[in-house]
Design an enzyme around this catalytic site. Structure first.
Site, PDB file in Angstrom:
ATOM      1  N   LYS A  53       1.336  -1.710  -0.483  1.00  6.79           N
ATOM      2  CA  LYS A  53      -0.334  -0.566   0.475  1.00  6.79           C
ATOM      3  C   LYS A  53       0.579   1.085  -0.402  1.00  6.79           C
ATOM      4  CE  LYS A  53      -3.859  -2.880   2.302  1.00  6.79           C
ATOM      5  NZ  LYS A  53      -4.358  -3.340   3.669  1.00  6.79           N
ATOM      6  N   GLN A  79      -4.206  -2.138   9.667  1.00  5.99           N
ATOM      7  CA  GLN A  79      -4.151  -3.152   8.791  1.00  5.99           C
ATOM      8  C   GLN A  79      -4.742  -4.613   9.983  1.00  5.99           C
ATOM      9  OE1 GLN A  79      -2.363  -3.528   5.798  1.00  5.99           O
ATOM     10  NE2 GLN A  79      -3.919  -5.773   6.053  1.00  5.99           N
ATOM     11  N   ASP A 103     -11.363   2.624   4.311  1.00  2.32           N
ATOM     12  CA  ASP A 103     -11.435   1.518   3.304  1.00  2.32           C
ATOM     13  C   ASP A 103     -12.630   0.118   3.614  1.00  2.32           C
ATOM     14  OD1 ASP A 103      -8.715  -0.836   3.178  1.00  2.32           O
ATOM     15  OD2 ASP A 103      -8.593  -0.519   5.224  1.00  2.32           O
TER      16      ASP A 103
END
Ligand code: NAD
Length: 293
Positions: free
Chosen positions: A53, A97, A120
């Site tokens: 990412k 994460q 997200d």
């Protein structure tokens, strides 16, 4: 018949190239899109995902920040950091994460992220917004699948879609996004009796179960579209999807490879969400989301 390959790498490249003029418009206002990624603990797979990412951010010219915490970090410390990122004008997207260590309440963490920086799409507001059509950020993997289908000119409205897998991050939002676009959707999961009875009816089959080779040719309709979300590392180190690619490609109309299908799209949609967030902060974009989902 040999199926058409749905090339996620190629579309990801095109979408990333198309970001350049939007980045230039932001630069004129002195803004660089910024993504903060929080990594807790030493899980090697998580470290690889975070690295991907961050590299993607660098490649398109975004500002990125990796914030690492040891596995023993307290929940309060983690939440405190998120609160300060929420207020940081250089940061337009915040991503934690997953998975998190057991002593941390994941729901609490996700809900502490400001809704307008939740790139997200895991905050309850954005999850609920998928149901009502008012989400700000669609979750990256299903968003990438929708983009792939659209770019391939594959009709969604009125199609029979079967989604195999019902997780919160892939299967469920995928089903909602395709239903919102007019598909008739069935969701299958580990407790589904006779999976093939459902998959055989699919015009579009999306598989996100995490089981290598779960879908074999006898389970799909001739001429179907198959999207393989699965990423499974095999004992020999190779990566395989959830479908028997070699077998299916002789029967279906179009299929995503693994790797090179959905994977590159996931990171690209994370960039897209971060860019949209920066555009909203700059007053360039007023609407919530790009697509009505
Ligand atoms: P998960 O383990 O959270 O969920 C798996 C789902 O599949 C569950 O709903 C489970 O009930 C269902 N399932 C498991 N075995 C099944 C079976 N035999 N028959 C029917 N249903 C079954 O996984 P996830 O996070 O949703 O990820 C699914 C897969 O997609 C994994 O391989 C993961 O690595 C991959 N993934 C890929 C991307 C990408 O960018 N391409 C992103 C996220 C996840």
């Amino acid at each position: 018949m040999s199926a058409r390959l749905i090339d996620g790498r190629k579309l990801a490249r095109i979408l990333r190239d198309e970001m350049a003029p939007r980045l230039a418009a932001l630069a004129e206002r002195g803004i660089t899109p910024g993504l903060a990624v929080i990594l807790v603990g030493e899980d090697p797979a998580s470290a690889v995902y975070v690295g991907n990412k961050i590299r993607a951010c660098e490649a398109v010219g975004f500002h990125s920040r990796t914030i690492r915490f040891p596995a023993e970090v307290t929940q309060d410390e983690l939440l405190g950091r998120i609160v300060s990122l929420n207020a940081d004008p250089e940061i337009h997207g915040i991503l934690v994460q997953l998975p998190l260590p057991d002593h941390i309440d994941m729901a609490r963490v996700l809900e502490t992220i400001a809704v307008e920086k939740d790139v997200d799409g895991f905050h309850l507001y954005n999850v609920g917004g998928l149901v009502t059509g008012s989400t700000i950020f669609s979750p990256c993997t299903p968003y990438g699948v929708v983009k792939l289908l659209e770019a391939e000119g594959i009709e969604i409205q009125g199609q029979n879609v079967v989604v195999v897998g019902a997780s919160n991050i892939v299967g469920k939002p995928m089903a909602l996004m395709l239903m919102s676009r007019g598909a008739t959707v069935s969701i299958c999961h580990i407790h589904t009796r006779d999976l093939a009875q459902f998959t055989i009816l699919a015009d579009i089959l999306v598989v996100a179960a995490g089981v290598p080779g779960l879908i074999i040719p006898q389970m799909v309709k001739r001429g179907a579209i198959v999207i393989d979300v699965g990423i499974n590392r095999m004992p020999d180190g190779s990566i395989r999807g959830d479908v028997d690619f070699e077998g299916l490609k002789e029967k279906v109309a179009a299929i995503t490879p693994v790797p090179g299908g959905v994977g590159p799209m996931t990171v690209t949609m994370l960039l897209e969400n971060t860019l949209q967030s920066a555009e909203r902060a700059a007053g360039i974009r007023s609407e919530g989301i790009e697509d009505p989902v």
